[in-house]
Write a protein that holds these residues in place. Structure first.
Motif, PDB file in Angstrom:
ATOM      1  N   GLU A  70       3.856   5.522  -5.692  1.00  0.00           N
ATOM      2  CA  GLU A  70       3.808   5.533  -7.163  1.00  0.00           C
ATOM      3  C   GLU A  70       2.806   6.576  -7.665  1.00  0.00           C
ATOM      4  O   GLU A  70       3.066   7.273  -8.642  1.00  0.00           O
ATOM      5  CB  GLU A  70       3.450   4.133  -7.680  1.00  0.00           C
ATOM      6  N   ARG A  71       1.654   6.700  -6.989  1.00  0.00           N
ATOM      7  CA  ARG A  71       0.683   7.741  -7.360  1.00  0.00           C
ATOM      8  C   ARG A  71       1.300   9.120  -7.214  1.00  0.00           C
ATOM      9  O   ARG A  71       1.122   9.992  -8.073  1.00  0.00           O
ATOM     10  CB  ARG A  71      -0.565   7.646  -6.489  1.00  0.00           C
ATOM     11  N   ARG A  78       0.832  -1.220   0.000  1.00  0.00           N
ATOM     12  CA  ARG A  78       0.000   0.000   0.000  1.00  0.00           C
ATOM     13  C   ARG A  78       0.859   1.260   0.000  1.00  0.00           C
ATOM     14  O   ARG A  78       0.568   2.215  -0.715  1.00  0.00           O
ATOM     15  CB  ARG A  78      -0.921   0.003   1.224  1.00  0.00           C
ATOM     16  N   GLU A 102       2.446   1.649  -3.446  1.00  0.00           N
ATOM     17  CA  GLU A 102       1.445   2.051  -4.445  1.00  0.00           C
ATOM     18  C   GLU A 102       1.112   3.526  -4.292  1.00  0.00           C
ATOM     19  O   GLU A 102       0.980   4.250  -5.281  1.00  0.00           O
ATOM     20  CB  GLU A 102       0.188   1.197  -4.308  1.00  0.00           C
TER      21      GLU A 102
END
Length: 199
Positions: A134-135, A128, A131
């Motif tokens: 990465e956003r 999480r 991720e």
């Protein structure tokens, strides 16, 4: 004599079987210990990487306030030029505070198989965070494109731009300012996510 020979063979077979079982148990214990060491090393590397990323992100977000002020100053210059054709603003800058965020420890843990030996909830928590990171990186990349477009329009003295170019620049700067707001929100969320790693 036949019974003695059969008994001796049975003892030999039993000794070999026990020896093989002991060797398998030792091999399993060694493998388990190696897996635990791999997991410990991966956790340590991920924790260090997250701490470094958190520091880099904190610095970038601190610089974001100054970049936002710079955009506001250029927007005021444009408003002055559109309204009166002149402005008292002489010094303008448009830039970006980039956060250099790494995922090398996470990728290495995945490729070495360390994640396979971690608990589900631990891996899920790390996934999480990465991720979310990465956003943030994807949004930051979009901001770089918007700033590049604005710099291409400015490329000299903004007073020499046509009205149409000033309007394009104004639109680009409003997008950049909105990008900075979203980047700030994403960054604050990511800092919070980083704080939860290892807890």
């Amino acid at each position: 004599m036949g019974d003695e020979k059969r008994g001796g063979n049975l003892r030999d077979l039993l000794a070999v079987t026990v020896g093989v079982l002991i060797a398998l148990m030792l091999d399993g214990a060694v493998g388990w210990a190696q897996d635990r060491m791999l997991v410990a090393e991966a956790r340590d590397s991920i924790s260090r990487e997250v701490a470094e990323n958190k520091d880099n992100l904190t610095q970038a977000l601190q610089g974001l306030a100054g970049r936002t002020e710079d955009v506001g100053k250029v927007l005021q210059l444009i408003e002055d030029l559109v309204a009166t054709g002149k402005s008292d603003i002489d010094d303008i800058q448009v830039g970006l505070s980039l956060a250099e965020l790494s995922r090398a420890a996470w990728e290495t843990a995945n490729r070495t198989g360390a994640l396979q030996h971690m608990g589900y909830e631990d891996v899920r928590g790390y996934a999480r965070v990465y991720e979310f990171q990465e956003r943030f990186i994807n949004h930051q990349s979009g901001s770089v494109r918007d700033i590049s477009a604005a710099i291409a329009l400015i490329h000299g003295d903004p007073r020499e731009l046509s009205r149409d170019d000033l309007m394009l620049l104004r639109q680009a700067l409003h997008r950049i300012r909105a990008d900075f707001i979203v980047q700030r929100q994403l960054g604050d969320g990511l800092l919070h996510a980083y704080s939860g790693v290892g807890q």
